[in-house]
Design an enzyme around this catalytic site. Structure first.
Site, PDB file in Angstrom:
ATOM      1  CG  HIS A  44      -1.908  -0.903   1.326  1.00 29.67           C
ATOM      2  ND1 HIS A  44      -2.184  -1.772   2.437  1.00 29.67           N
ATOM      3  CD2 HIS A  44      -2.746  -1.478   0.256  1.00 29.67           C
ATOM      4  CE1 HIS A  44      -3.208  -2.383   2.326  1.00 29.67           C
ATOM      5  NE2 HIS A  44      -3.690  -2.363   0.987  1.00 29.67           N
TER       6      HIS A  44
ATOM      7  CE  LYS B 200     -13.463  -7.986   5.409  1.00 26.95           C
ATOM      8  NZ  LYS B 200     -12.852  -7.765   4.075  1.00 26.95           N
TER       9      LYS B 200
ATOM     10  CB  SER C 153      -4.562  -6.038   4.621  1.00 28.96           C
ATOM     11  OG  SER C 153      -4.261  -4.744   4.324  1.00 28.96           O
TER      12      SER C 153
END
Length: 169
Positions: free
Chosen positions: A27, A51, A137
């Site tokens: 990222h 989530k 991730s």
């Protein structure tokens, strides 16, 4: 006045969206490269209420701000809803996305075409540095959960936060 806002020139803005749970070196590579191309880069941290993330939104924002502070032109904000609305509200004409593989392209192309159709916002695809082509991730969290070494995959501040969080769970 000198610089990007002098003589009527517009500030060039872009957004790098994602969940960043947690932010990885992959990222950061994309954000860093975008920060060299644009005057202002927004990192839009997606809020997905359906989530449960490992880190709360405020924690993610804090970590991203800390690891991007050196760039000087990165702003970090949460967003909920359509990314094109986030862009409209901030006069951002471009979305910057990293592509790891052909499978990313298939999905991201559809999103880019939808976003452009909805609002005229363009999407710029940046190929991921091969060093990070496998990185996500989710993988970082999974490997760290099982005690694997992820120190080369995330910034030191993120590694510390990740280690502390996993110790708590």
């Amino acid at each position: 006045m000198t610089g990007p806002e002098s003589e009527g020139s517009q500030v060039r803005r872009a957004v790098c969206p994602g969940s960043f749970d947690p932010i990885t070196n992959g990222h950061l590579d994309i954000i860093s490269r975008a920060s060299r191309l644009y005057d202002e880069v927004y990192v839009a941290v997606m809020i997905n209420q359906s989530k449960k993330g490992l880190f709360e939104i405020d924690e993610r924002i804090d970590l991203i701000r800390r690891v991007t502070a050196e760039y000087g032109n990165v702003r970090v904000e949460a967003f909920h809803g359509l990314l094109v609305d986030f862009c409209k509200q901030r006069d951002i004409p471009a979305i910057v996305k990293g592509l790891r593989a052909v499978s990313d392209f298939d999905y991201e192309l559809q999103m880019a075409q939808m976003n452009n159709g909805l609002s005229g916002v363009e999407t710029l695809f940046i190929p991921t540095n091969p060093t990070y082509s496998f990185l996500s991730s989710s993988l970082v969290k999974e490997v760290a959960t099982w005690g694997g070494d992820v120190s080369h995959l995330v910034p030191a501040e993120v590694l510390q936060a990740l280690t502390e969080r996993l110790r708590q769970d």
